[in-house]
Enzyme design. Structure first.
Site, PDB file in Angstrom:
ATOM      1  N   CYS A  77       0.831  -1.208   0.000  1.00 43.99           N
ATOM      2  CA  CYS A  77       0.000   0.000   0.000  1.00 43.99           C
ATOM      3  C   CYS A  77       0.868   1.262   0.000  1.00 43.99           C
ATOM      4  O   CYS A  77       1.708   1.430  -0.883  1.00 43.99           O
ATOM      5  CB  CYS A  77      -0.939  -0.102   1.214  1.00 43.99           C
ATOM      6  SG  CYS A  77      -2.288   1.065   1.289  1.00 43.99           S
ATOM      7  N   ILE A  78       0.708   2.128   0.994  1.00 46.03           N
ATOM      8  CA  ILE A  78       1.461   3.383   1.105  1.00 46.03           C
ATOM      9  C   ILE A  78       2.816   3.168   1.781  1.00 46.03           C
ATOM     10  O   ILE A  78       3.682   4.043   1.756  1.00 46.03           O
ATOM     11  CB  ILE A  78       0.630   4.441   1.889  1.00 46.03           C
ATOM     12  CG1 ILE A  78       1.284   5.837   1.905  1.00 46.03           C
ATOM     13  CG2 ILE A  78       0.366   3.997   3.327  1.00 46.03           C
ATOM     14  CD1 ILE A  78       1.329   6.528   0.581  1.00 46.03           C
TER      15      ILE A  78
END
Lengths: 220, 220
Positions: free
Chosen positions: B137-138
């Site tokens: 993800c991030i």
């Protein structure tokens, strides 16, 4: 697309929904090509438990609907406004939230337990509408409390005291492992012990995959 | 049995770990026959977000380690005390917690961002120990911030501003879908966009299954 209502009771095994069970159910529903409709009552949790220590955080307050939104990534509706028209089947996720927020089973010393009124109503209405119901982990106590007169066959794990309650309220207790399910032979009610017995997330996932598949098959 | 460190940053996509990503990673690790070792820093969350409304709950305080314990069913250790000797590989779960608690990326207006010191240390030490690192993800922003001088190839999604940061800090941005992964061709660093791009939990699960498999294959 079939819509499966998922009933959450907060976010965390000790005071809300069992998170693994909830996510694994969301996964099984999505992989089956159905849509999950998350529901939770807009009520205060009866307690907040520190999941690192197991201690109750005195004075802390959290809302069941708001905390359930963590699991649902914001997409969760007030269960009190739901009717069986909103879904094709309804599955209850486990965790102590079912015994602390959706009912007072965890605290009840006498008989019978009280089931949160909107939850009791939705179980009753869904059953009477002929739509399948699934119950994971400890949540079959809700079915037993609300539908005891139906003499349902339900799983609950292997704790004799809990199993005895089901029987006392009119249901039959069926022993299954975490990776197994049981469907009542005459009614559209399926249950699985999940983390009441599961030692690993894989075992629990196997049981949930089977429960979701059986619930979907049971939709008329 | 291989031990996979999983770094959590709270419990909930908007102020902590993305819950689905965390549970799906736990499932993939268990199904692969490995053991998950959950880690989180014992620090206060920078904020608490109401996941139903998206609003910050002013004055509310929660601890990253304590909230992470909800996902880990109590089995999570203080990341500050962890070393690469505790695991064979290390995977960072996504969610805003990686950008709000494990670093100040969500708030940083200037350069460079600050990564929480124990997190920065563990990334560095794991990389130097030659143990595989996975970022969902991030969370690749953490790899880019700490290991920018390594010019790693990392996924981040498709947001041009975020991708530009990776490049500005010395890394290369690689475009992948939520169900795909990318492994740096020269280093034991694997990443996948997960919910940066994922529209469904199944897609994210596919990417996580692949990431966990590649991380396990990379263990020497």
């Amino acid at each position: 697309m079939k819509r499966i209502g998922l009933v959450l009771s907060g976010c965390g095994v000790n005071d809300g929904s069992e998170i693994h069970e909830a996510v694994l159910t969301l996964l099984a529903v999505d992989r089956a090509g159905a849509e999950a409709v998350c529901l939770a009552p807009d009520i205060e949790q009866t307690e907040v438990v520190n999941h690192l220590t197991g201690a109750v955080e005195k004075g802390a307050a959290r809302n069941v609907l708001v905390e359930s939104a963590r699991i649902a990534r914001g997409k969760v509706s007030d269960l009190a406004k739901a009717t069986p028209a909103d879904f094709d089947a309804l599955i209850f996720i486990g965790g102590y939230g079912a015994a602390k927020n959706l009912s007072d089973y965890a605290y009840a010393e006498g008989e019978p337990i009280e089931v949160e009124p909107s939850v009791a109503r939705l179980i009753s209405e869904t059953f009477r509408a002929g739509k399948p119901l699934g119950f994971l982990c400890i949540s079959p106590i809700l079915a037993a409390a609300v539908l005891g007169q139906e003499h349902l066959e339900l799983t609950i794990g292997q704790d004799p005291e809990t199993a005895a309650k089901l029987v006392q309220w009119g249901s039959h207790h069926v022993t299954r492992t975490a990776s197994e399910i049981h469907r009542d032979p005459h009614r559209l009610v399926v249950s699985s012990p999940a983390y009441m017995l599961g030692k690993s997330i894989s075992e629990v996932a196997d049981g949930i995959d089977r429960l979701v598949a059986e619930v979907l098959r049971s939709i008329s």
